[in-house]
Design a protein around this motif. Structure first.
Motif, PDB file in Angstrom:
ATOM      1  N   GLU A   1       0.835  -1.199   0.000  1.00  0.00           N
ATOM      2  CA  GLU A   1       0.000   0.000   0.000  1.00  0.00           C
ATOM      3  C   GLU A   1       0.868   1.246   0.000  1.00  0.00           C
ATOM      4  O   GLU A   1       0.552   2.234  -0.645  1.00  0.00           O
ATOM      5  N   HIS A   2       1.970   1.156   0.733  1.00  0.00           N
ATOM      6  CA  HIS A   2       2.904   2.269   0.816  1.00  0.00           C
ATOM      7  C   HIS A   2       3.451   2.580  -0.578  1.00  0.00           C
ATOM      8  O   HIS A   2       3.523   3.735  -0.983  1.00  0.00           O
TER       9      HIS A   2
ATOM     10  N   LEU B   1      -2.100  14.141  -0.414  1.00  0.00           N
ATOM     11  CA  LEU B   1      -1.951  12.698  -0.268  1.00  0.00           C
ATOM     12  C   LEU B   1      -0.702  12.367   0.557  1.00  0.00           C
ATOM     13  O   LEU B   1      -0.743  11.553   1.481  1.00  0.00           O
TER      14      LEU B   1
ATOM     15  N   HIS C   1      -0.746  10.662   4.215  1.00  0.00           N
ATOM     16  CA  HIS C   1      -0.064   9.380   4.346  1.00  0.00           C
ATOM     17  C   HIS C   1       1.099   9.461   5.337  1.00  0.00           C
ATOM     18  O   HIS C   1       1.320   8.551   6.126  1.00  0.00           O
TER      19      HIS C   1
ATOM     20  N   GLN D   1       1.138   6.940  -6.603  1.00  0.00           N
ATOM     21  CA  GLN D   1       0.067   7.889  -6.850  1.00  0.00           C
ATOM     22  C   GLN D   1       0.564   9.323  -6.690  1.00  0.00           C
ATOM     23  O   GLN D   1       0.242  10.196  -7.494  1.00  0.00           O
TER      24      GLN D   1
ATOM     25  N   VAL E   1       0.764   4.247  -2.722  1.00  0.00           N
ATOM     26  CA  VAL E   1       0.583   5.666  -2.406  1.00  0.00           C
ATOM     27  C   VAL E   1       1.732   6.479  -3.012  1.00  0.00           C
ATOM     28  O   VAL E   1       1.519   7.528  -3.611  1.00  0.00           O
TER      29      VAL E   1
END
Ligand SMILES: [Zn+2]
Length: 123
Positions: A60-61, A83, A87, A67, A64
């Motif tokens: 997931e890291h 974001l 995060h 992204q 992100v």
């Protein structure tokens, strides 16, 4: 939850996941893995110590990060900043916090205001 690191016993038979070393988040009471969760090849735990895991999985890291990079590439600085900011707060990533501040600046926010903002929201 701690992160454990594993490596394959037979590096020639690995899949994408277990080629080289991979990390996995496990509860302390969970049995150590003996095989790769993806291809079933035998693996062994590399280290006996553990370090504190971030809340989410490394996958997931990475997502992100990708992204944020995407937003940066397209010049969507405020999107990237928000974001990265959210995060970094979530996982306690200092580098990403710096990146967020940098992106905020590029988005036209005033750095002084941001620092004040960062301090006021911290408590
Ligand atoms: Zn595998």
């Amino acid at each position: 939850m701690p992160i454990y690191e594993y490596e394959p016993l037979e590096p020639c038979k690995t899949c994408e996941k277990c080629a080289g070393r991979f990390e996995i988040i496990q509860g302390i009471e969970e049995e150590p893995l003996s095989s790769c969760p993806q291809c079933g090849q035998q693996v062994r735990k590399v280290i006996s110590w553990c370090r504190a895991a971030i809340v989410e999985t490394p996958d997931e890291h990475i997502q992100v990060n990708k992204q944020i990079s995407g937003y940066e590439k397209e010049g969507m600085w405020s999107h990237a900043a928000e974001l990265a900011d959210t995060h970094s707060e979530k996982v306690g990533d200092h580098d990403m916090k710096m990146r967020a501040l940098d992106d905020y600046k590029k988005a036209g926010y005033d750095a002084g205001t941001l620092e004040k903002h960062a301090k006021s929201t911290k408590d």
